[in-house]
Design a protein around this motif. Sequence first.
Motif, PDB file in Angstrom:
ATOM      1  N   THR A   9       0.825  -1.218   0.000  1.00 45.66           N
ATOM      2  CA  THR A   9       0.000   0.000   0.000  1.00 45.66           C
ATOM      3  C   THR A   9       0.857   1.265   0.000  1.00 45.66           C
ATOM      4  OG1 THR A   9      -0.129  -0.105   2.424  1.00 45.66           O
ATOM      5  CG2 THR A   9      -1.912  -1.147   1.171  1.00 45.66           C
ATOM      6  N   ASP A  10       2.148   1.108  -0.252  1.00 49.65           N
ATOM      7  CA  ASP A  10       3.079   2.232  -0.233  1.00 49.65           C
ATOM      8  C   ASP A  10       3.041   2.949  -1.587  1.00 49.65           C
ATOM      9  OD1 ASP A  10       5.124   4.038   0.001  1.00 49.65           O
ATOM     10  OD2 ASP A  10       6.609   2.610   0.717  1.00 49.65           O
ATOM     11  N   PRO A  11       2.564   4.180  -1.677  1.00 48.88           N
ATOM     12  CA  PRO A  11       2.490   4.874  -2.979  1.00 48.88           C
ATOM     13  C   PRO A  11       3.873   5.138  -3.589  1.00 48.88           C
ATOM     14  CG  PRO A  11       1.971   6.381  -1.170  1.00 48.88           C
ATOM     15  CD  PRO A  11       2.045   5.022  -0.578  1.00 48.88           C
ATOM     16  N   ARG A  12       4.894   5.313  -2.770  1.00 50.92           N
ATOM     17  CA  ARG A  12       6.230   5.559  -3.305  1.00 50.92           C
ATOM     18  C   ARG A  12       6.759   4.317  -4.015  1.00 50.92           C
ATOM     19  NH1 ARG A  12      10.026   8.170   1.165  1.00 50.92           N
ATOM     20  NH2 ARG A  12      11.257   8.569  -0.733  1.00 50.92           N
ATOM     21  N   PHE A  13       6.482   3.151  -3.453  1.00 48.35           N
ATOM     22  CA  PHE A  13       6.887   1.902  -4.104  1.00 48.35           C
ATOM     23  C   PHE A  13       6.158   1.714  -5.429  1.00 48.35           C
ATOM     24  CE2 PHE A  13       5.737  -2.614  -4.729  1.00 48.35           C
ATOM     25  CZ  PHE A  13       6.979  -3.107  -5.082  1.00 48.35           C
ATOM     26  N   TRP A  14       4.851   1.972  -5.437  1.00 48.47           N
ATOM     27  CA  TRP A  14       4.082   1.766  -6.651  1.00 48.47           C
ATOM     28  C   TRP A  14       4.429   2.806  -7.724  1.00 48.47           C
ATOM     29  CZ3 TRP A  14       2.059  -2.630  -7.724  1.00 48.47           C
ATOM     30  CH2 TRP A  14       1.631  -3.466  -6.698  1.00 48.47           C
ATOM     31  N   ASP A  15       4.773   4.011  -7.316  1.00 43.52           N
ATOM     32  CA  ASP A  15       5.223   5.009  -8.298  1.00 43.52           C
ATOM     33  C   ASP A  15       6.500   4.546  -8.988  1.00 43.52           C
ATOM     34  OD1 ASP A  15       3.108   6.638  -7.739  1.00 43.52           O
ATOM     35  OD2 ASP A  15       4.215   8.002  -6.420  1.00 43.52           O
ATOM     36  N   GLY A  16       7.448   4.034  -8.206  1.00 39.92           N
ATOM     37  CA  GLY A  16       8.680   3.528  -8.799  1.00 39.92           C
ATOM     38  C   GLY A  16       8.436   2.323  -9.678  1.00 39.92           C
ATOM     39  N   LEU A  17       7.549   1.426  -9.255  1.00 45.61           N
ATOM     40  CA  LEU A  17       7.231   0.247 -10.053  1.00 45.61           C
ATOM     41  C   LEU A  17       6.545   0.629 -11.357  1.00 45.61           C
ATOM     42  CD1 LEU A  17       7.245  -2.832 -10.192  1.00 45.61           C
ATOM     43  CD2 LEU A  17       5.042  -2.829  -9.007  1.00 45.61           C
ATOM     44  N   THR A  18       5.644   1.597 -11.302  1.00 46.04           N
ATOM     45  CA  THR A  18       4.991   2.079 -12.528  1.00 46.04           C
ATOM     46  C   THR A  18       6.004   2.693 -13.478  1.00 46.04           C
ATOM     47  OG1 THR A  18       2.963   2.539 -11.273  1.00 46.04           O
ATOM     48  CG2 THR A  18       3.197   3.606 -13.418  1.00 46.04           C
ATOM     49  N   ARG A  19       6.978   3.408 -12.922  1.00 44.52           N
ATOM     50  CA  ARG A  19       8.002   4.047 -13.747  1.00 44.52           C
ATOM     51  C   ARG A  19       8.863   3.006 -14.467  1.00 44.52           C
ATOM     52  NH1 ARG A  19       9.579   6.996  -9.964  1.00 44.52           N
ATOM     53  NH2 ARG A  19       8.136   8.713 -10.314  1.00 44.52           N
ATOM     54  N   VAL A  20       9.301   1.966 -13.753  1.00 43.91           N
ATOM     55  CA  VAL A  20      10.111   0.953 -14.413  1.00 43.91           C
ATOM     56  C   VAL A  20       9.258   0.101 -15.351  1.00 43.91           C
ATOM     57  CG1 VAL A  20      11.857   0.847 -12.603  1.00 43.91           C
ATOM     58  CG2 VAL A  20       9.888  -0.682 -12.485  1.00 43.91           C
ATOM     59  N   GLY A  21       7.956  -0.020 -15.051  1.00 46.47           N
ATOM     60  CA  GLY A  21       7.069  -0.713 -15.983  1.00 46.47           C
ATOM     61  C   GLY A  21       6.952   0.021 -17.305  1.00 46.47           C
ATOM     62  N   LEU A  22       6.834   1.346 -17.251  1.00 42.13           N
ATOM     63  CA  LEU A  22       6.813   2.152 -18.466  1.00 42.13           C
ATOM     64  C   LEU A  22       8.149   2.060 -19.192  1.00 42.13           C
ATOM     65  CD1 LEU A  22       5.429   4.286 -20.263  1.00 42.13           C
ATOM     66  CD2 LEU A  22       6.316   6.034 -18.695  1.00 42.13           C
ATOM     67  N   PHE A  23       9.228   2.105 -18.429  1.00 43.69           N
ATOM     68  CA  PHE A  23      10.564   1.959 -19.002  1.00 43.69           C
ATOM     69  C   PHE A  23      10.694   0.630 -19.735  1.00 43.69           C
ATOM     70  CE2 PHE A  23      14.928   0.456 -18.628  1.00 43.69           C
ATOM     71  CZ  PHE A  23      15.668   1.539 -19.062  1.00 43.69           C
ATOM     72  N   LEU A  24      10.220  -0.441 -19.120  1.00 40.32           N
ATOM     73  CA  LEU A  24      10.292  -1.775 -19.727  1.00 40.32           C
ATOM     74  C   LEU A  24       9.466  -1.847 -21.004  1.00 40.32           C
ATOM     75  CD1 LEU A  24       9.914  -5.083 -17.725  1.00 40.32           C
ATOM     76  CD2 LEU A  24       8.653  -4.772 -19.828  1.00 40.32           C
ATOM     77  N   ALA A  25       8.257  -1.286 -20.973  1.00 44.00           N
ATOM     78  CA  ALA A  25       7.352  -1.400 -22.115  1.00 44.00           C
ATOM     79  C   ALA A  25       7.879  -0.687 -23.357  1.00 44.00           C
ATOM     80  CB  ALA A  25       5.977  -0.843 -21.739  1.00 44.00           C
ATOM     81  N   ILE A  26       8.699   0.344 -23.179  1.00 46.42           N
ATOM     82  CA  ILE A  26       9.208   1.107 -24.323  1.00 46.42           C
ATOM     83  C   ILE A  26      10.643   0.734 -24.645  1.00 46.42           C
ATOM     84  CG2 ILE A  26       9.723   3.424 -25.183  1.00 46.42           C
ATOM     85  CD1 ILE A  26       7.425   4.460 -23.476  1.00 46.42           C
ATOM     86  N   GLN A  27      11.505   0.706 -23.633  1.00 45.17           N
ATOM     87  CA  GLN A  27      12.936   0.522 -23.891  1.00 45.17           C
ATOM     88  C   GLN A  27      13.277  -0.893 -24.351  1.00 45.17           C
ATOM     89  OE1 GLN A  27      15.355  -1.253 -21.778  1.00 45.17           O
ATOM     90  NE2 GLN A  27      17.025  -0.685 -23.167  1.00 45.17           N
ATOM     91  N   VAL A  28      12.679  -1.909 -23.734  1.00 45.03           N
ATOM     92  CA  VAL A  28      13.041  -3.289 -24.071  1.00 45.03           C
ATOM     93  C   VAL A  28      12.705  -3.628 -25.527  1.00 45.03           C
ATOM     94  CG1 VAL A  28      12.530  -5.711 -23.575  1.00 45.03           C
ATOM     95  CG2 VAL A  28      13.005  -4.130 -21.710  1.00 45.03           C
ATOM     96  N   PRO A  29      11.484  -3.346 -26.049  1.00 43.75           N
ATOM     97  CA  PRO A  29      11.237  -3.621 -27.467  1.00 43.75           C
ATOM     98  C   PRO A  29      12.166  -2.849 -28.409  1.00 43.75           C
ATOM     99  CG  PRO A  29       9.174  -3.285 -26.309  1.00 43.75           C
ATOM    100  CD  PRO A  29      10.251  -2.885 -25.369  1.00 43.75           C
ATOM    101  N   VAL A  30      12.459  -1.579 -28.081  1.00 47.94           N
ATOM    102  CA  VAL A  30      13.366  -0.799 -28.929  1.00 47.94           C
ATOM    103  C   VAL A  30      14.758  -1.426 -28.935  1.00 47.94           C
ATOM    104  CG1 VAL A  30      14.535   1.418 -29.164  1.00 47.94           C
ATOM    105  CG2 VAL A  30      12.084   1.357 -28.673  1.00 47.94           C
ATOM    106  N   MET A  31      15.283  -1.758 -27.770  1.00 50.01           N
ATOM    107  CA  MET A  31      16.625  -2.330 -27.670  1.00 50.01           C
ATOM    108  C   MET A  31      16.715  -3.680 -28.381  1.00 50.01           C
ATOM    109  SD  MET A  31      18.711  -3.341 -24.209  1.00 50.01           S
ATOM    110  CE  MET A  31      17.405  -4.495 -23.732  1.00 50.01           C
ATOM    111  N   LEU A  32      15.751  -4.562 -28.130  1.00 52.96           N
ATOM    112  CA  LEU A  32      15.791  -5.879 -28.749  1.00 52.96           C
ATOM    113  C   LEU A  32      15.554  -5.789 -30.256  1.00 52.96           C
ATOM    114  CD1 LEU A  32      13.916  -8.102 -26.138  1.00 52.96           C
ATOM    115  CD2 LEU A  32      16.367  -7.699 -26.404  1.00 52.96           C
ATOM    116  N   GLY A  33      14.718  -4.838 -30.696  1.00 50.28           N
ATOM    117  CA  GLY A  33      14.500  -4.652 -32.131  1.00 50.28           C
ATOM    118  C   GLY A  33      15.773  -4.217 -32.840  1.00 50.28           C
ATOM    119  N   ILE A  34      16.494  -3.261 -32.253  1.00 52.46           N
ATOM    120  CA  ILE A  34      17.757  -2.814 -32.854  1.00 52.46           C
ATOM    121  C   ILE A  34      18.772  -3.949 -32.868  1.00 52.46           C
ATOM    122  CG2 ILE A  34      19.703  -1.230 -32.593  1.00 52.46           C
ATOM    123  CD1 ILE A  34      17.766   0.787 -31.371  1.00 52.46           C
TER     124      ILE A  34
END
Length: 308
Positions: A78-103
């Motif tokens: 229930t910690d909002p700071r933890f979930w904010d960080g998790l959401t941030r890395v989730g967004l990072f994963l959704a965009i960066q990983v496909p771009v990196m693996l595609g290249i």
Amino acid sequence: MTLLSTSARAAAPPPRRARFRLRKEAWAGWGFAGPFVAVFGLVFLAPIGYALYLSLFRDRLIGGTSFVGLDNYTEALTDPRFWDGLTRVGLFLAIQVPVMLGIALLVALAIDSGRLYGASFFRVSVFLPYAVPAVVAGLIWGFMYGTRFGLVGNVNEALGVTLPDPLSPSLVLASIGNIVTWEFVGYNMLIFYSALRIVPRSLYEAAAIDGAGEWRIVRSVKLPAIRGALVIATIFSIIGSFQLFNEPSILQKLAPNAITSDFTPNLYTYSLSFAGRQHNYAATVAIVMGVITAIIAYAVQLRGMRKG
């Protein structure tokens, strides 16, 4: 007949000797596996067990350390700071990983095609950034991103323009993604290229005889043949994204307003443990993050290895 049975009994080893031989072989096997088991237990199982132990306690100002059971896990979920960080890395994963693996996949296919001039030099050049430690890479790109003393600032001054600040709160996540992509494209390229090299050339020849063009061969022969390598690289990239720590930690000194202490779950755990002295809660956050990472990685593995 009596002679044969007598000789067979004489040739068979006594039961005691057979048991001794089996016991000796078992101890020999443990002699080979023992060092690995010991190191595995020391550097993997023991830290996890100790973290689980810490997560069940809480250090109070009055009364010292006390057993709290699952209260730390309830607080973490229930910690909002933890979930904010998790959401941030989730967004990072959704965009960066496909771009990196595609290249990385495009580079591997280009090298494997045999039509790229200077393929060996190109392969080494692409892989070279992976040899740069993450801390050094963060420092290099951090100074390049600087608007007052770095490359961006020099371009602004030379051309009389004002480029967007890569270390601003709105762009810092993309800037970190650029660093991670620069670091790991070569690593993933090598995985894909190694998988392509073991694909039988007869498959390409058969597809060409059937009239398939280059793109059809890539789509129908090469990509299915390296499916396992694609899944492995994806899982490694997912784990690496959830463990994001070095790059934001280095850039935090250059952009303190953009990268907070809870920018990623790992950075939040580090801040809790070393700055806040909340070792028990930090262990809890680390375990929750590890479980989430394992579940997602396992789901990707099941989905990727499922037969079509």
